[in-house]
Design a protein around this motif. Structure first.
Motif, short mmCIF file in Angstrom:
data_model
loop_
_atom_site.label_atom_id
_atom_site.label_comp_id
_atom_site.label_asym_id
_atom_site.label_seq_id
_atom_site.Cartn_x
_atom_site.Cartn_y
_atom_site.Cartn_z
N LYS A 106 12.92 -64.89 98.11
CA LYS A 106 11.49 -64.72 97.91
C LYS A 106 10.73 -66.01 98.24
O LYS A 106 11.23 -67.12 98.04
CB LYS A 106 11.19 -64.33 96.46
N GLY A 163 13.91 -66.39 91.83
CA GLY A 163 12.69 -65.64 92.09
C GLY A 163 12.69 -64.36 91.27
O GLY A 163 12.26 -64.34 90.12
N ASP A 164 13.21 -63.28 91.88
CA ASP A 164 13.27 -62.01 91.13
C ASP A 164 14.64 -61.80 90.48
O ASP A 164 14.96 -60.72 90.03
CB ASP A 164 12.93 -60.83 92.04
N TYR A 166 6.84 -60.10 90.80
CA TYR A 166 8.01 -59.53 91.49
C TYR A 166 8.25 -58.11 90.99
O TYR A 166 8.53 -57.90 89.80
CB TYR A 166 9.25 -60.37 91.23
N ASN A 181 17.63 -60.73 97.52
CA ASN A 181 16.38 -60.74 98.26
C ASN A 181 15.70 -62.08 98.04
O ASN A 181 15.14 -62.33 96.96
CB ASN A 181 15.46 -59.61 97.78
N CYS A 227 4.21 -64.02 97.12
CA CYS A 227 5.41 -64.57 96.49
C CYS A 227 6.57 -63.58 96.47
O CYS A 227 7.74 -63.98 96.45
CB CYS A 227 5.12 -65.07 95.08
N ASP A 228 6.28 -62.27 96.48
CA ASP A 228 7.34 -61.27 96.41
C ASP A 228 7.91 -60.92 97.79
O ASP A 228 8.80 -60.08 97.90
CB ASP A 228 6.83 -60.00 95.72
N GLN A 229 7.39 -61.55 98.83
CA GLN A 229 7.89 -61.27 100.17
C GLN A 229 9.10 -62.15 100.49
O GLN A 229 9.17 -63.31 100.07
CB GLN A 229 6.80 -61.51 101.21
N SER A 230 10.02 -61.59 101.25
CA SER A 230 11.15 -62.37 101.73
C SER A 230 10.72 -63.19 102.95
O SER A 230 9.66 -62.95 103.54
CB SER A 230 12.31 -61.47 102.11
#
Length: 210
Positions: free
Chosen positions: A180, A21-22, A54, A178, A187-190
């Motif tokens: 994601k 993800g990030d 992200y 983290n 999309c940037d939320q855990s």
């Protein structure tokens, strides 16, 4: 050179990460090792998409590059064995954390489960072609319902892989990671990982002979 480790992973291993993800998991390993020269980190996203989706992606990528990581964008797990930068390499460890086919319908819907299963099966088909002789494929996956319906172990067996070990996954073992959602406007939320395991698979050579 001293070998450094974190959980299942060592600086002496050649490691491929997919579906990042990030890139915070890759960076967690690199920081633990003090180097990322042994790491190839990939994602399905382009670098432009990463920057848009992200908030920490570019800073994570910059630190990874400083530590010597090879970063590859636009890598589809269903075709990665033919990717020009990957197809001639072999890895001791291939890592896919929380594979997910996207948020199209409810997780419990049979259609959604089939999409997830197709994603994982395609990953297995490609990953085994990139493994070193004694390499392992690692998938971290939720084990509660409905995620248990993916039948990860059965999917692996169908691709000639055998389960070496299943261990509980604890996100606190990986400082700075983290997880994601990786899809949609969030999309940037855990997300809460809940009950999950890391499954370690290797090639079943007895099956591969037939």
């Amino acid at each position: 050179m001293d070998v450094k480790s974190i959980s299942h992973y060592r600086s002496s291993q050649k490691i491929l990460l997919v579906g990042e993800g990030d890139f915070s998991f890759s960076l967690c390993l690199a920081r633990a090792f003090g180097t990322a020269v042994n790491v190839v980190a990939t994602s399905l996203d382009s670098k432009v998409s990463l920057a848009l989706n992200y908030k920490n992606a570019l800073s994570n990528l910059s630190e990874l590059e400083t530590l010597g990581c090879t970063i590859v964008h636009d890598v589809d797990v269903h075709t990665m064995a033919e990717h020009p930068l990957l197809k001639h390499q072999h890895f001791d460890c291939i890592i896919y954390n929380f594979p997910h086919a996207g948020f199209i319908s409810r997780e419990s819907d049979a259609f959604m489960i089939r999409l997830h299963q197709n994603l994982v099966s395609g990953f297995f088909q490609n990953a085994k072609r990139l493994l070193s002789t004694f390499g392992r494929i690692h998938i971290t996956h939720k084990t509660s319902y409905p995620f248990s319906q993916w039948n990860i172990k059965a999917l692996a067996s169908c691709e000639g892989l055998e389960l070496d070990k299943e261990v509980n996954f604890n996100i606190y073992d990986y400082p700075g990671y983290n997880n994601k959602r990786g899809s949609g406007i969030q999309c940037d939320q855990s997300f809460p990982v809940g009950k999950c395991s890391t499954f370690l698979f290797s090639i079943n050579f007895a099956v591969q002979q037939f």
